[in-house]
Enzyme design. Structure first.
Site, short mmCIF file in Angstrom:
data_model
loop_
_atom_site.label_atom_id
_atom_site.label_comp_id
_atom_site.label_asym_id
_atom_site.label_seq_id
_atom_site.Cartn_x
_atom_site.Cartn_y
_atom_site.Cartn_z
NE ARG A 61 -3.52 -0.40 2.73
CZ ARG A 61 -4.60 -0.85 2.08
NH1 ARG A 61 -5.14 -0.13 1.12
NH2 ARG A 61 -5.14 -2.01 2.38
CG MET A 86 -14.39 1.79 -4.55
SD MET A 86 -15.21 2.77 -3.27
CE MET A 86 -16.74 1.90 -3.14
NE ARG A 87 -6.25 -0.56 -3.29
CZ ARG A 87 -6.16 -1.85 -3.00
NH1 ARG A 87 -7.12 -2.68 -3.36
NH2 ARG A 87 -5.11 -2.31 -2.34
CG LEU A 89 -6.17 6.70 0.53
CD1 LEU A 89 -6.82 8.07 0.57
CD2 LEU A 89 -5.27 6.56 -0.69
CG HIS A 105 -19.35 7.06 3.55
ND1 HIS A 105 -18.66 5.92 3.20
CD2 HIS A 105 -20.30 6.67 4.44
CE1 HIS A 105 -19.16 4.89 3.86
NE2 HIS A 105 -20.15 5.31 4.61
CB THR A 137 -8.87 11.79 9.54
OG1 THR A 137 -10.09 11.10 9.78
CG2 THR A 137 -9.08 13.29 9.59
CG LEU A 140 -13.05 3.52 6.36
CD1 LEU A 140 -12.27 3.80 5.08
CD2 LEU A 140 -13.53 2.07 6.37
CD GLU A 170 -22.84 9.60 -3.47
OE1 GLU A 170 -22.59 8.90 -2.50
OE2 GLU A 170 -22.48 9.30 -4.63
C1 GAR Z 1 -20.54 6.83 -4.61
O1 GAR Z 1 -21.84 6.46 -4.23
C2 GAR Z 1 -19.70 7.13 -3.40
O2 GAR Z 1 -20.44 7.65 -2.34
C3 GAR Z 1 -19.18 5.76 -3.05
O3 GAR Z 1 -18.88 5.18 -4.29
C4 GAR Z 1 -19.82 5.65 -5.26
C5 GAR Z 1 -19.03 6.03 -6.50
O4 GAR Z 1 -19.89 6.36 -7.55
N1 GAR Z 1 -18.00 5.87 -2.25
C6 GAR Z 1 -17.75 5.08 -1.21
O5 GAR Z 1 -18.46 4.16 -0.90
C7 GAR Z 1 -16.46 5.38 -0.47
N2 GAR Z 1 -16.44 4.72 0.77
P1 GAR Z 1 -19.31 7.07 -8.87
O6 GAR Z 1 -18.09 6.27 -9.33
O7 GAR Z 1 -20.43 6.95 -9.87
O8 GAR Z 1 -18.97 8.47 -8.53
#
Ligand code: GAR
Length: 212
Positions: A61, A86-87, A89, A105, A137, A140, A170
Site C-alpha cells: 500500500r 475504493m482503496r 489509504l 460517503h 483522516t 476510515l 451526491e
Molecule cells: C458513490 O456512491 C460514493 O459515495 C461511493 O462510491 C460511489 C461512487 O460512484 N463511495 C464510497 O463508498 C467510499 N467509501 P461514482 O463512481 O459513480 O462516482
C-alpha cells in the site's frame, strides 16, 4: 486558482457532476487505480489529464500511495477529491494531504461507516438516509463532516433504489462542497478547525431534499 485532482476507481458519476458544475477548469488530473474505469473516459472527454496507477503493480500500500503522491506533486495539486476511490489509504499518505483531501460517503456519517450502507439502513429500518462530504483522516470515514444530503427512506425502497437516490444527492452536494472550498466559504485552518463563512463549523451543513 485551486488545482484539484480527482481519484476514482469506477463509473465516475461524481467526477461527471464536478465537470458538469464547471469545475473542470480547476481539475488538473484524474488518477484511477483501475485501467478500465469508465471515469477515465469521462475525464478524457473533458480534456482532463489522466493517470492510471494500478495498485496491483506495487508491492504494498505504501509504495502504491507513494506513486500517487508523486503524481499529485507533479500536477502541483492543492485539493484531492476522492470520488468512488475504493482503496484504503496509508496513514502517511493521509497525513501528507490532511486538510486537503475530501471524500463522499453514501451514508449520514457517523452512521454506517464502511461498506453496504444502503442494506444496513434498510436492515435497521431508518427513516432518513443520505450522503456526507468529509475530510479524510487516518480513521476510515471519520474525518470532519462538511455537508450532508438527506432523503426520506420510502417504504418501497430497495438497495438499488436507495443507491440511485443517494447518487442524485451526491451529485448535488459534492460540487457544492468543492466550490465552497475553492471560494473560501469553507476553510481548513492550521489548528485543524474548519470554518464555514468564517465561523467554526460544529456540524455538517445539511441539504434535505425530500423530492429525490
Ligand atoms: C458513490 O456512491 C460514493 O459515495 C461511493 O462510491 C460511489 C461512487 O460512484 N463511495 C464510497 O463508498 C467510499 N467509501 P461514482 O463512481 O459513480 O462516482
Amino acid at each position: 486558482m485551486i488545482k484539484i485532482a480527482v481519484l476514482v476507481s469506477g463509473n465516475g458519476s461524481n467526477l461527471q457532476a464536478l465537470i458538469d458544475a464547471h469545475l473542470s477548469g480547476k481539475i488538473v488530473g484524474v488518477i484511477s487505480n483501475k485501467p478500465d474505469a469508465f471515469a477515465l473516459q469521462r475525464a478524457q472527454h473533458a480534456n482532463i489529464d489522466t493517470a492510471v496507477i494500478e495498485h496491483k503493480q506495487y508491492p504494498n500500500r505504501e509504495a502504491f500511495d507513494a506513486a500517487m503522491h508523486q503524481q499529485l506533486l507533479a500536477w502541483d495539486v492543492d485539493l484531492v477529491v476522492l470520488a468512488g476511490f475504493m482503496r484504503i489509504l496509508s496513514a502517511e499518505f493521509v497525513q501528507a494531504w490532511e486538510g486537503k483531501m475530501l471524500n463522499i460517503h453514501p451514508s449520514l456519517l457517523p452512521n454506517y461507516k464502511g461498506m453496504h450502507t444502503h442494506q444496513r439502513v434498510l436492515n435497521t429500518g431508518d427513516t432518513l438516509h443520505g450522503c456526507t462530504v468529509h475530510y479524510v483522516t487516518a480513521e476510515l470515514d471519520a474525518g470532519q463532516a462538511l455537508t450532508q444530503g438527506v432523503l426520506k427512506v420510502d417504504l418501497h425502497d430497495t438497495v438499488d433504489s436507495l443507491a440511485e437516490r443517494v447518487h442524485v444527492l451526491e451529485h448535488l452536494i459534492y460540487p457544492q462542497a468543492v466550490e465552497w472550498i475553492c471560494n473560501g466559504t469553507l476553510q481548513h485552518i492550521a489548528t485543524g478547525q474548519v470554518l464555514y463563512k468564517g465561523q467554526a463549523l460544529t456540524r455538517p451543513i445539511q441539504f434535505a431534499n425530500f423530492n429525490i
